[in-house]
Design an enzyme around this catalytic site. Structure first.
Site, PDB file in Angstrom:
ATOM      1  N   GLY A  69      -2.609 -89.712  -1.795  1.00 10.01           N
ATOM      2  CA  GLY A  69      -2.940 -88.369  -2.252  1.00 10.01           C
ATOM      3  C   GLY A  69      -4.289 -87.904  -1.721  1.00 10.01           C
ATOM      4  N   THR A  70      -5.245 -88.812  -1.638  1.00  5.92           N
ATOM      5  CA  THR A  70      -6.589 -88.436  -1.165  1.00  5.92           C
ATOM      6  C   THR A  70      -6.513 -87.908   0.268  1.00  5.92           C
ATOM      7  OG1 THR A  70      -7.598 -90.075  -2.606  1.00  5.92           O
ATOM      8  CG2 THR A  70      -8.924 -89.342  -0.738  1.00  5.92           C
ATOM      9  N   ASN A 143      -5.372 -84.678 -14.107  1.00  4.91           N
ATOM     10  CA  ASN A 143      -5.246 -86.128 -14.299  1.00  4.91           C
ATOM     11  C   ASN A 143      -5.880 -86.623 -15.599  1.00  4.91           C
ATOM     12  OD1 ASN A 143      -7.211 -85.091 -12.258  1.00  4.91           O
ATOM     13  ND2 ASN A 143      -8.209 -87.044 -12.667  1.00  4.91           N
ATOM     14  N   SER A 191       1.670 -88.433  -4.268  1.00  8.00           N
ATOM     15  CA  SER A 191       1.228 -89.822  -4.113  1.00  8.00           C
ATOM     16  C   SER A 191       2.295 -90.754  -4.671  1.00  8.00           C
ATOM     17  CB  SER A 191      -0.101 -90.020  -4.844  1.00  8.00           C
ATOM     18  OG  SER A 191      -0.506 -91.368  -4.744  1.00  8.00           O
ATOM     19  N   HIS A 193       1.911 -94.127  -5.695  1.00  6.25           N
ATOM     20  CA  HIS A 193       1.624 -95.165  -6.700  1.00  6.25           C
ATOM     21  C   HIS A 193       1.548 -94.651  -8.127  1.00  6.25           C
ATOM     22  CE1 HIS A 193      -2.890 -94.772  -7.386  1.00  6.25           C
ATOM     23  NE2 HIS A 193      -2.753 -94.002  -6.319  1.00  6.25           N
ATOM     24  N   CYS A 316     -11.574 -92.714 -10.808  1.00  4.49           N
ATOM     25  CA  CYS A 316     -12.657 -92.736  -9.824  1.00  4.49           C
ATOM     26  C   CYS A 316     -14.010 -92.722 -10.519  1.00  4.49           C
ATOM     27  CB  CYS A 316     -12.557 -91.528  -8.907  1.00  4.49           C
ATOM     28  SG  CYS A 316     -10.904 -91.324  -8.293  1.00  4.49           S
TER      29      CYS A 316
HETATM   30  C1  LIG Z   1      -4.700 -85.368  -9.286  1.00  4.69           C
HETATM   31  C2  LIG Z   1      -4.916 -86.454  -8.278  1.00  4.69           C
HETATM   32  N1  LIG Z   1      -4.991 -86.134  -6.985  1.00  4.69           N
HETATM   33  C3  LIG Z   1      -5.166 -87.057  -6.036  1.00  4.69           C
HETATM   34  C4  LIG Z   1      -5.287 -88.387  -6.353  1.00  4.69           C
HETATM   35  C5  LIG Z   1      -5.502 -89.390  -5.258  1.00  4.69           C
HETATM   36  O1  LIG Z   1      -4.314 -90.058  -4.918  1.00  4.69           O
HETATM   37  P1  LIG Z   1      -4.367 -91.486  -4.160  1.00  4.69           P
HETATM   38  O2  LIG Z   1      -4.813 -92.486  -5.177  1.00  4.69           O
HETATM   39  O3  LIG Z   1      -2.955 -91.691  -3.699  1.00  4.69           O
HETATM   40  O4  LIG Z   1      -5.301 -91.335  -3.026  1.00  4.69           O
HETATM   41  C6  LIG Z   1      -5.212 -88.786  -7.699  1.00  4.69           C
HETATM   42  C7  LIG Z   1      -5.379 -90.206  -8.080  1.00  4.69           C
HETATM   43  O5  LIG Z   1      -5.922 -90.537  -9.114  1.00  4.69           O
HETATM   44  C8  LIG Z   1      -5.014 -87.787  -8.690  1.00  4.69           C
HETATM   45  O6  LIG Z   1      -4.940 -88.094  -9.978  1.00  4.69           O
END
Ligand SMILES: Cc1ncc(COP(=O)(O)O)c(C=O)c1O
Length: 368
Positions: A69-70, A143, A191, A193, A316
């Site tokens: 996702g990042t 999140n 994403s 996972h 994070c």
């Molecule tokens: C809303 C949101 N976007 C993006 C991400 C990032 O995804 P990834 O862990 O696959 O990089 C997260 C992960 O916690 C998330 O909660």
């Protein structure tokens, strides 16, 4: 152990592990290779693309695999370079930090206001303020609080002025019905996972016609938009996880919703406890709460000693003493924000686990 942190990550479903294993062992070909082993890997990626597409009602060819996702959020923002960007303070750091640390890449970064229930205010920006070519990034569900954002309404507003809208659907995926087609957004981040698939895999879904800028150049994989040999096993796993999420979505939603309602009923018997974003429509599995004058990080560690895994907010931010920017944006008073605990339920959690959690929580709070 009681695992209540499914918004941080999920255990890979056994059925997903099973379909991934052959791609580590016998089927290790490079999907760019022309011989049979390569073609098998290529075809497995194509199948996964179809599976992810089916979950979100999007054509397979508009799905671009990334390492999560990042990266998908960074790739989306790359196509906003040189434009006026609009984001709120409740976006995930992979949008918020990425945007602000690269502020020079955008014409301007404009803030979208958030109300006290954790929802980006639709009225915060006049339609006239959006200009042709502007880029709005608005997550589908938060999140931390689980608050669902009015993306559908924003699409109309942004499109009417000729702008582009990206949505980070990482937390909504597998927890709500998500239709790329019906939402009408230009870009969507996913994403693996968070939906019982492997880590290190995700996707950016894009509407035909949106001009994309690669972040990485090299072997021209993924239509030249994401170079690098594909993580075949992870992509296969993401595909399978997406298929299972589609087939089991209704049951998962019902299960999470009823457990969450049950949990909230119990939590409300604790004196002074506040459920954040309680008034807004939220993800069926998420509840974030605070108890005045309690140290959330300390409580998290005490719960950990009792074999219960929860979060104090965004994964994070774990370990940092910072107040959650999401709660700060909602104007939650600092000491209450510092007490925040997030419970995010999953498909395998049970009512006895909720009972045990609440009883341990009550004992710890009485001691503090
Ligand atoms: C809303 C949101 N976007 C993006 C991400 C990032 O995804 P990834 O862990 O696959 O990089 C997260 C992960 O916690 C998330 O909660």
């Amino acid at each position: 152990m009681i695992y209540f942190d499914h918004n941080a990550t999920t255990a890979v479903d056994e059925r997903v592990v099973e379909v991934m294993l052959p791609y580590f062992r016998q089927l290790y070909g490079n999907p760019s290779s022309l011989y049979r082993l390569g073609r098998i890997a290529r075809s497995a990626i194509d199948t996964a693309r179809e599976q992810v597409g089916s979950l979100i009602d999007a054509p397979a060819e508009q799905i671009l695999f990334t390492n999560g996702g990042t990266e998908a959020n960074a790739l989306a923002l790359a196509s906003a370079q040189g434009k006026r960007l609009w984001i709120s303070a409740i976006e995930h750091p992979s949008v918020f930090e990425n945007a602000h640390r690269r502020a020079k890449c955008f014409q301007s970064i404009n803030a979208l206001e958030v109300d006290t229930s954790g929802v980006v205010l639709f009225e915060a920006v006049e339609e006239q303020a959006i200009q042709a070519g502007d880029f709005v990034s608005l997550m589908l569900a938060n999140n931390e609080t689980g608050a669902i954002q009015p993306v559908e309404r924003w699409v109309d507003k942004v499109k009417a002025r000729g702008g582009l809208l990206h949505t980070d659907a990482v937390q909504a995926l597998g927890k709500l019905p998500v239709s790329f087609k019906r939402l009408g957004v230009d870009l969507m981040t996913l994403s693996s996972h968070k939906i019982y698939g492997p880590k290190g895999c995700g996707a950016l879904v894009w509407q035909a016609g949106v001009e994309m800028q690669p972040l990485i150049y090299g072997g021209d994989q993924e239509r030249g938009l994401r170079s690098g040999t594909e993580n075949v096993a992870a992509i296969v796993g993401f595909g399978k996880a997406a298929e299972l999420a589609r087939l089991e979505l209704d049951a998962r939603i019902k299960h999470a919703q009823s457990l969450r309602i049950y949990l909230e009923q119990q939590l409300k018997t604790i004196s002074g406890l506040v459920i954040f974003a309680e008034q807004s429509e939220r993800l069926p599995n998420t509840v974030q709460f605070g108890v005045p004058a309690v140290n959330g990080e300390m409580l998290l560690m005490q719960l950990d000693q009792k074999q219960i895994a929860v979060s104090s907010g965004s994964a994070c931010a774990a370990g940092s003493e910072h107040i959650s920017p999401v709660l700060a944006a909602m104007n939650v008073e600092a000491t209450l924000a510092k007490s925040a605990i997030r419970v995010s339920l999953g498909k395998d959690n049970t009512q006895p686990e909720v009972d045990l959690f609440v009883s341990v929580l009550k004992t710890l709070l009485a001691r503090n």
